[in-house]
Write an enzyme that holds these catalytic residues in place. Structure first.
Site, PDB file in Angstrom:
ATOM      1  N   LYS A  11       0.812  -1.228   0.000  1.00  0.00           N
ATOM      2  CA  LYS A  11       0.000   0.000   0.000  1.00  0.00           C
ATOM      3  C   LYS A  11       0.846   1.280   0.000  1.00  0.00           C
ATOM      4  O   LYS A  11       2.059   1.239   0.228  1.00  0.00           O
ATOM      5  CB  LYS A  11      -0.934  -0.039   1.223  1.00  0.00           C
ATOM      6  CG  LYS A  11      -1.959  -1.183   1.169  1.00  0.00           C
ATOM      7  CD  LYS A  11      -2.957  -1.073   2.303  1.00  0.00           C
ATOM      8  CE  LYS A  11      -3.993  -2.182   2.231  1.00  0.00           C
ATOM      9  NZ  LYS A  11      -5.044  -2.039   3.265  1.00  0.00           N
ATOM     10  N   TYR A  51     -12.534  -2.034  -3.868  1.00  0.00           N
ATOM     11  CA  TYR A  51     -13.035  -2.168  -2.492  1.00  0.00           C
ATOM     12  C   TYR A  51     -14.567  -2.066  -2.427  1.00  0.00           C
ATOM     13  O   TYR A  51     -15.110  -1.741  -1.368  1.00  0.00           O
ATOM     14  CB  TYR A  51     -12.388  -1.114  -1.594  1.00  0.00           C
ATOM     15  CG  TYR A  51     -10.991  -1.483  -1.128  1.00  0.00           C
ATOM     16  CD1 TYR A  51     -10.776  -2.587  -0.303  1.00  0.00           C
ATOM     17  CD2 TYR A  51      -9.884  -0.731  -1.479  1.00  0.00           C
ATOM     18  CE1 TYR A  51      -9.510  -2.931   0.148  1.00  0.00           C
ATOM     19  CE2 TYR A  51      -8.607  -1.067  -1.037  1.00  0.00           C
ATOM     20  CZ  TYR A  51      -8.431  -2.168  -0.227  1.00  0.00           C
ATOM     21  OH  TYR A  51      -7.176  -2.509   0.224  1.00  0.00           O
ATOM     22  N   PHE A  59     -15.663   3.686   6.803  1.00  0.00           N
ATOM     23  CA  PHE A  59     -14.285   4.042   6.459  1.00  0.00           C
ATOM     24  C   PHE A  59     -14.033   4.050   4.952  1.00  0.00           C
ATOM     25  O   PHE A  59     -12.907   4.307   4.512  1.00  0.00           O
ATOM     26  CB  PHE A  59     -13.294   3.092   7.151  1.00  0.00           C
ATOM     27  CG  PHE A  59     -13.485   1.620   6.840  1.00  0.00           C
ATOM     28  CD1 PHE A  59     -12.962   1.064   5.676  1.00  0.00           C
ATOM     29  CD2 PHE A  59     -14.173   0.795   7.716  1.00  0.00           C
ATOM     30  CE1 PHE A  59     -13.123  -0.287   5.382  1.00  0.00           C
ATOM     31  CE2 PHE A  59     -14.343  -0.557   7.438  1.00  0.00           C
ATOM     32  CZ  PHE A  59     -13.813  -1.093   6.263  1.00  0.00           C
ATOM     33  N   ARG A  87      -1.970 -14.447   4.544  1.00  0.00           N
ATOM     34  CA  ARG A  87      -2.682 -13.793   5.647  1.00  0.00           C
ATOM     35  C   ARG A  87      -1.939 -13.976   6.967  1.00  0.00           C
ATOM     36  O   ARG A  87      -1.931 -13.090   7.825  1.00  0.00           O
ATOM     37  CB  ARG A  87      -4.121 -14.307   5.735  1.00  0.00           C
ATOM     38  CG  ARG A  87      -4.937 -13.819   4.541  1.00  0.00           C
ATOM     39  CD  ARG A  87      -6.378 -14.234   4.607  1.00  0.00           C
ATOM     40  NE  ARG A  87      -7.146 -13.514   5.614  1.00  0.00           N
ATOM     41  CZ  ARG A  87      -7.589 -12.272   5.474  1.00  0.00           C
ATOM     42  NH1 ARG A  87      -7.311 -11.590   4.371  1.00  0.00           N
ATOM     43  NH2 ARG A  87      -8.304 -11.699   6.422  1.00  0.00           N
ATOM     44  N   THR A  93      -5.493  -7.258  10.594  1.00  0.00           N
ATOM     45  CA  THR A  93      -5.765  -5.995   9.889  1.00  0.00           C
ATOM     46  C   THR A  93      -5.306  -4.790  10.704  1.00  0.00           C
ATOM     47  O   THR A  93      -4.687  -3.868  10.178  1.00  0.00           O
ATOM     48  CB  THR A  93      -7.280  -5.869   9.602  1.00  0.00           C
ATOM     49  OG1 THR A  93      -7.703  -7.039   8.895  1.00  0.00           O
ATOM     50  CG2 THR A  93      -7.580  -4.638   8.771  1.00  0.00           C
ATOM     51  N   ARG A 104       2.482  -6.528   9.252  1.00  0.00           N
ATOM     52  CA  ARG A 104       1.770  -5.385   9.838  1.00  0.00           C
ATOM     53  C   ARG A 104       2.319  -5.027  11.216  1.00  0.00           C
ATOM     54  O   ARG A 104       2.378  -3.844  11.576  1.00  0.00           O
ATOM     55  CB  ARG A 104       0.271  -5.674   9.875  1.00  0.00           C
ATOM     56  CG  ARG A 104      -0.360  -5.535   8.475  1.00  0.00           C
ATOM     57  CD  ARG A 104      -1.716  -6.141   8.417  1.00  0.00           C
ATOM     58  NE  ARG A 104      -2.447  -5.827   7.191  1.00  0.00           N
ATOM     59  CZ  ARG A 104      -3.490  -6.510   6.782  1.00  0.00           C
ATOM     60  NH1 ARG A 104      -3.938  -7.553   7.480  1.00  0.00           N
ATOM     61  NH2 ARG A 104      -4.114  -6.165   5.656  1.00  0.00           N
ATOM     62  N   ASN A 114      -2.082   0.161   6.709  1.00  0.00           N
ATOM     63  CA  ASN A 114      -1.588  -1.097   7.274  1.00  0.00           C
ATOM     64  C   ASN A 114      -0.691  -1.873   6.298  1.00  0.00           C
ATOM     65  O   ASN A 114      -0.570  -3.097   6.385  1.00  0.00           O
ATOM     66  CB  ASN A 114      -2.752  -1.954   7.804  1.00  0.00           C
ATOM     67  CG  ASN A 114      -3.732  -2.360   6.721  1.00  0.00           C
ATOM     68  OD1 ASN A 114      -3.602  -1.938   5.570  1.00  0.00           O
ATOM     69  ND2 ASN A 114      -4.706  -3.174   7.075  1.00  0.00           N
ATOM     70  N   HIS A 117      -2.370  -5.486   1.614  1.00  0.00           N
ATOM     71  CA  HIS A 117      -3.678  -6.139   1.477  1.00  0.00           C
ATOM     72  C   HIS A 117      -3.436  -7.552   0.975  1.00  0.00           C
ATOM     73  O   HIS A 117      -2.521  -7.771   0.174  1.00  0.00           O
ATOM     74  CB  HIS A 117      -4.556  -5.400   0.451  1.00  0.00           C
ATOM     75  CG  HIS A 117      -5.732  -6.209  -0.009  1.00  0.00           C
ATOM     76  ND1 HIS A 117      -6.896  -6.265   0.711  1.00  0.00           N
ATOM     77  CD2 HIS A 117      -5.895  -7.040  -1.079  1.00  0.00           C
ATOM     78  CE1 HIS A 117      -7.745  -7.088   0.086  1.00  0.00           C
ATOM     79  NE2 HIS A 117      -7.155  -7.562  -0.996  1.00  0.00           N
ATOM     80  N   GLU A 128      -9.891 -10.898  -7.496  1.00  0.00           N
ATOM     81  CA  GLU A 128      -8.980  -9.745  -7.402  1.00  0.00           C
ATOM     82  C   GLU A 128      -7.865  -9.831  -8.453  1.00  0.00           C
ATOM     83  O   GLU A 128      -7.490  -8.809  -9.042  1.00  0.00           O
ATOM     84  CB  GLU A 128      -8.422  -9.646  -5.985  1.00  0.00           C
ATOM     85  CG  GLU A 128      -9.505  -9.269  -4.973  1.00  0.00           C
ATOM     86  CD  GLU A 128      -9.022  -9.202  -3.536  1.00  0.00           C
ATOM     87  OE1 GLU A 128      -9.757  -8.636  -2.711  1.00  0.00           O
ATOM     88  OE2 GLU A 128      -7.917  -9.713  -3.223  1.00  0.00           O
TER      89      GLU A 128
END
Ligand code: CMP
Length: 140
Positions: A11, A51, A59, A87, A93, A104, A114, A117, A128
């Site tokens: 990100k 998203y 948010f 993950r 998250t 993270r 964070n 993704h 995706e």
């Protein structure tokens, strides 16, 4: 155990701090292989589409603004149980809840910023990946 692909984003908070290499090392050390990768700046429409599942969440607008605030690195990762493994190495998250040693826990700035993704299921991964890469952009 099965060979799988998942979708990953590094990100804007991470590209801004020039730590994409440190994040990729963590993915590779966990046994995941980057089989496709591109650095892009998303438009507002692209972030909203990606998203869309969160569009009713409070948010959402802030998330779209953040994800368009700088370049991101989109990746297809491959490996044994790649969805779950990614993950695990990303961590929770909210970085406050992330286990020590996860991406993270080490790098995220906040719940929003964070750093990464990752797809939450094989079906989401396929969706995706197809949203962000053409087949001929995934050399393997
Ligand atoms: P990500 O895994 O990319 O999925 C949705 C993103 O929304 C999440 O990571 C966070 O960056 C962001 N976000 C911001 N606020 C929240 C929240 N309250 N709960 C979940 N995700 C949030």
């Amino acid at each position: 155990m099965s060979m799988e692909r998942t979708f990953s984003i590094i990100k804007p908070d991470a590209t801004r701090r020039n730590i994409t290499g440190r994040i990729i090392t963590k993915l590779e050390d966990a046994g995941l292989r980057v089989v496709a990768q591109k650095r892009v700046l998303w438009s507002k429409a692209q972030a909203q589409a990606f998203y869309a599942v969160h569009k009713e969440r409070p948010f959402f607008d802030d998330l779209v603004a953040f994800m368009t605030s700088g370049p991101i690195v989109m990746q297809v990762l491959e490996g044994e149980n790649a969805v779950a493994k990614n993950r695990e190495i990303m961590g929770a998250t909210d970085p406050a809840d992330a286990d020590p040693g996860t991406i993270r826990a080490e790098f995220a700035e906040s719940l929003e910023a964070n750093s990464v993704h990752g797809s939450d299921s094989p079906d989401t991964a396929a969706l995706e990946i197809s949203m962000c890469f053409r087949d001929d952009e995934i050399p393997g």
